[in-house]
Scaffold this active site. Structure first.
Site, short mmCIF file in Angstrom:
data_model
loop_
_atom_site.label_atom_id
_atom_site.label_comp_id
_atom_site.label_asym_id
_atom_site.label_seq_id
_atom_site.Cartn_x
_atom_site.Cartn_y
_atom_site.Cartn_z
N GLY A 1 -59.08 7.58 60.23
CA GLY A 1 -58.11 7.28 61.28
C GLY A 1 -57.02 6.30 60.85
CG HIS B 1 -36.61 16.76 73.31
ND1 HIS B 1 -35.47 16.26 72.76
CD2 HIS B 1 -36.82 16.09 74.46
CE1 HIS B 1 -34.99 15.32 73.55
NE2 HIS B 1 -35.80 15.18 74.59
#
Ligand SMILES: CC(C)(COP(=O)(O)OP(=O)(O)OC[C@H]1O[C@@H](n2cnc3c(N)ncnc32)[C@H](O)[C@@H]1OP(=O)(O)O)[C@@H](O)C(=O)NCCC(=O)NCCS
Length: 208
Positions: free
Chosen positions: A74, A140
């Protein structure tokens, strides 16, 4: 034909990745998981592996030849160090949970791992060895550099640029159009409202 895959890392992300692989296999049998590599798994994690019917194969020296590897460390800096040791001899495929929502024009490097419920907007570009945890939202036109980790329920808003080895903490939000510099950490539940320079830790609302 199914191919051999080894999970590196017995911790939470490694075992969550097992779920991603098993979900992929339910759609199309793709990977045979041989087991888990970890230099020093905790007793609790060894029990958790046993509950998943997965053997602990040993440390890195026990990596079976010719198997692909899911790099499930991680911490971005540790993941980067390990990738340097493994590449280019080992294949590090991308493992994308079938429930991941993927927008148009998505481009990614190798070693991308996504967990269930991740959402990726339109025109997103992602480097190598990026981890997207459960229900991470990538807006986006975002660029995520190599070794970025986005933790559960975090949101990277549209048009952000996230630098190499950045950790975006659980439940945090990076507001639209911002840059987070390489090696920085965004604390859990933070709201980032300004650009973050490299190698900083920011936390709180607004994040400082
Ligand atoms: C922000 C963070 C990087 C700080 O780590 P750290 O430097 O080891 O900080 P410490 O745990 O020593 O805490 C230092 C102080 O910051 C506070 N703090 C820690 N994390 C915080 C956070 N996310 N938001 C606000 N304050 C935070 C602590 O309460 C402590 O305050 P105090 O000095 O008044 O007691 C870390 O706590 C964090 O949020 N990491 C994200 C991890 C994550 O996403 N975990 C989920 C995994 S699924």
């Amino acid at each position: 034909m199914m191919r051999d895959l080894v999970i590196v890392g017995a911790g939470g992300f490694g075992r969550e990745t097992v779920d991603t692989v098993r979900a992929i296999n339910r759609g199309k049998p793709t990977w045979r998981i041989l087991g888990v590599i970890d230099d020093s798994p905790s007793p609790a994690n060894l029990n958790r592996l046993a509950a998943l019917d997965l053997p602990h194969l040993g440390g890195l020296a026990a990596l079976p030849p010719r198997s692909a590897v899911a790099l499930c460390i991680g911490a971005p800096a540790d993941r980067s160090r390990l990738a340097q040791r493994l590449e280019p001899d080992v294949e590090l495929p991308s493992l994308i949970h079938p429930s991941t929502q993927i927008g148009s024009l998505f481009r990614h490097g190798h070693g991308l791992i996504t967990l269930a419920g991740t959402s990726i907007g339109t025109n997103v570009r992602v480097g190598d060895h990026v981890h997207l945890n459960a229900h991470a939202v990538i807006g986006h036109d975002v660029h995520l550099s190599d070794f970025v980790s986005v933790n559960p329920n975090a949101t990277v808003s549209g048009e952000c640029a996230i630098g190499t080895q950045v950790l975006v903490g659980a439940g945090s939000t990076v507001l639209q159009g911002l840059t987070v510099g390489r090696g920085s950490t965004v604390g859990a539940a933070a709201c980032v409202t300004h650009d973050v320079p490299a190698t900083r830790t920011v936390k709180g609302v607004p994040a400082r």
